[in-house]
Design a protein around this motif. Structure first.
Motif, mmCIF file in Angstrom:
data_model
loop_
_atom_site.group_PDB
_atom_site.id
_atom_site.type_symbol
_atom_site.label_atom_id
_atom_site.label_comp_id
_atom_site.label_asym_id
_atom_site.label_seq_id
_atom_site.Cartn_x
_atom_site.Cartn_y
_atom_site.Cartn_z
ATOM 1 N N ILE A 201 6.299 5.813 -13.597
ATOM 2 C CA ILE A 201 7.317 5.135 -14.412
ATOM 3 C C ILE A 201 7.325 5.707 -15.828
ATOM 4 O O ILE A 201 8.387 5.947 -16.414
ATOM 5 N N SER B 151 9.557 7.792 -6.611
ATOM 6 C CA SER B 151 10.368 7.288 -7.718
ATOM 7 C C SER B 151 11.533 6.448 -7.200
ATOM 8 O O SER B 151 11.927 5.468 -7.833
ATOM 9 N N PHE C 157 12.231 -0.469 -16.386
ATOM 10 C CA PHE C 157 10.978 -1.190 -16.136
ATOM 11 C C PHE C 157 10.595 -2.053 -17.339
ATOM 12 O O PHE C 157 10.202 -3.212 -17.184
ATOM 13 N N LEU D 257 12.907 5.712 -15.172
ATOM 14 C CA LEU D 257 12.752 4.294 -14.876
ATOM 15 C C LEU D 257 12.020 3.555 -15.984
ATOM 16 O O LEU D 257 11.856 2.332 -15.916
ATOM 17 N N ASN D 258 11.567 4.290 -16.972
ATOM 18 C CA ASN D 258 10.778 3.692 -18.054
ATOM 19 C C ASN D 258 11.540 2.578 -18.763
ATOM 20 O O ASN D 258 11.011 1.481 -18.978
#
Length: 487
Positions: free
Chosen positions: A286, A233, A295, A291-292
């Motif tokens: 993700i 990650s 991103f 981090l979704n």
């Protein structure tokens, strides 16, 4: 990293000569200096993560590691003075206790860092506070009283060691419970960190007082920083921040005219060591991490920027971007998309958002509110991978969507599997009755395309025309295709 630390600890216990390492200046100085540098690297890595995800977990770990770097740095150069001062060595259990407190606090996922106007300044002040707290505690008058009763005060400080161990055990337990509920990669990383520190604290408690296993407790922090910096990650955090991720584009073809009617943006990871990594290896990470959001913002901005560049070259087709169902609960997502459209000067109708069927499964009011707002904005919405979820076809009438994408699993065997044929025909007929366009993905041969045309499918996508390719390659492909077609 976890296994390596356990092996090193076992070997160290088995070798009697390691018991003299505590008194070795030659070992002490480079080891503590390496620990300070490792904490500094971990602080920078977790700060980078915080700039992307804005979570209290990233912020607290960045502050904790920065504070430990400020503690260990000066002690690395203290040399003989440190070893001759019993109270000076007390910074070690206090530092690990402070780190344990921050690890426990990180599980609360506090919203405070998101509200800070100057988070960098707050981080610096918190790190300095940690260093001052540890140093003041290690050199305080109460510490001199404790250390007077026993060399290095180990027995007196045993409660600190026990408290530290309990804190790490709490982290392991809570992470294990949360991991069963939501398999976020950062939870796995935090669990590994806590487990290493449990081992380190346990060794410190069972070892002889301060004369051998001292460096194994330090090594626990060193290994913990390594886990945080080297975890997958964290690699993805770096990838987003340093633009290692790239978008490839796959054309959508109007099955009636054979013309290109759109493109879908698909992420690829240009890994510095592994080369081009397929999305199946990193997208699940993700999707289930903090981090979704970063991103998606990156993907949306990159796709819209590319659309603008293509438009200036005379290639004006809609671009589709996949939107995570988790972001539909974000009350700012509509404003973010509107801002991106305005920033890149793209008409809302030229942006297509693809949502998996599971996004609508619970018919949540917030999900329907967001999709309704996106529709009013002018963005086109498609259900991706339709048929793989749990909703029935009749559920379509309540969904504020424009397109239905039939999952490739039903398309690939369409000419040989009668069950797939029935499902695809039913989906197309019902979608048309509800005035939705139908897109079939995964078309790899002419017979499948011809059958879909016969069934009335509107748009096709698949390797029959093109794999997902970089933007410049798609532009050349589209231009050549246009020139080859009769005018």
């Amino acid at each position: 990293m976890v296994a390596a630390y356990v092996v090193i600890a076992a070997v160290a216990i088995a070798i009697p000569s390691t018991r003299a390492s505590f008194e070795s200046i030659a070992l002490h100085i480079p080891f503590i200096l390496a620990l300070a540098l490792a904490c500094l690297v971990a602080a920078r890595a977790t700060w980078t993560r915080f700039r992307l995800d804005g979570t209290s977990q990233s912020f607290l770990f960045a502050a904790a590691f920065a504070g430990l770097a400020l503690v260990f740095g000066p002690h690395a150069f203290a040399g003989t003075a440190m070893l001759e001062s019993p109270s000076a060595m007390m910074f070690d259990p206090l530092a690990r206790l402070v780190f344990a407190a921050f690890a426990v606090a990180s599980l609360l996922n506090l919203p405070v860092p998101r509200r800070l106007r100057h988070p960098r300044g707050a981080l610096v002040l918190l790190a300095i506070g940690i260093a001052v707290l540890v140093e003041a505690g290690a050199h305080g008058s109460w510490m001199r009283v404790l250390t007077a009763s026993y060399p290095y005060g180990y027995d007196a400080l045993r409660p600190l060691e026990i408290t530290t161990l309990i804190a790490y055990l709490v982290v392991v337990g809570v992470v294990a419970i949360e991991w069963r509920r939501q398999r976020r990669p950062f939870l796995r990383t935090l669990g590994q960190v806590a487990f290493i520190l449990v081992v380190a604290s346990t060794l410190q408690l069972i070892g002889a007082p301060w004369d051998w296993l001292w460096w194994l407790s330090h090594l626990g922090l060193l290994a913990a920083s390594g886990v945080l910096v080297l975890g997958i990650s964290q690699q993805l955090t770096r990838a987003i921040g340093e633009e290692e991720l790239v978008l490839h584009y796959q054309p959508k073809i109007d099955l009636k005219t054979g013309e290109i009617c759109g493109v879908e943006a698909l992420a690829r990871w240009q890994h510095p060591q592994r080369g081009l990594v397929a999305p199946g290896e990193f997208m699940p990470i993700i999707e289930h991490s903090d981090l979704n959001g970063p991103f998606t913002r990156w993907a949306l901005g990159t796709a819209l920027s590319q659309h603008r560049a293509w438009r200036h070259e005379g290639f004006d087709v809609p671009v589709a971007v996949n939107l995570s169902p988790r972001l539909l609960t974000d009350r700012t997502i509509v404003a973010q998309i509107a801002d991106a459209l305005a920033r890149f000067e793209v008409e809302p109708s030229r942006l297509h958002l693809e949502l998996t069927e599971t996004a609508f499964a619970e018919d949540d009011a917030q999900v329907l509110r967001v999709t309704g707002a996106l529709k009013r904005l002018g963005v086109r919405i498609a259900i991706d991978d339709f048929g793989t979820g749990y909703s029935s076809l009749t559920y379509l009438r309540r969904l504020p969507v424009d397109d239905v994408k039939i999952d490739r699993s039903f398309v690939q065997n369409l000419t040989t599997d009668n069950s797939d044929l029935i499902i695809v025909r039913s989906t197309i007929d019902l979608s048309h009755e509800l005035e939705r366009l139908v897109i079939a993905e995964g078309i790899e041969d002419g017979p499948t395309r011809d059958l879909l045309v016969e069934l009335g499918c509107d748009i096709g996508q698949g390797y029959l025309w093109s794999r997902p390719v970089p933007a410049d390659e798609l532009f050349v492909w589209a231009r050549e295709r246009r020139l080859q077609r009769p005018q």
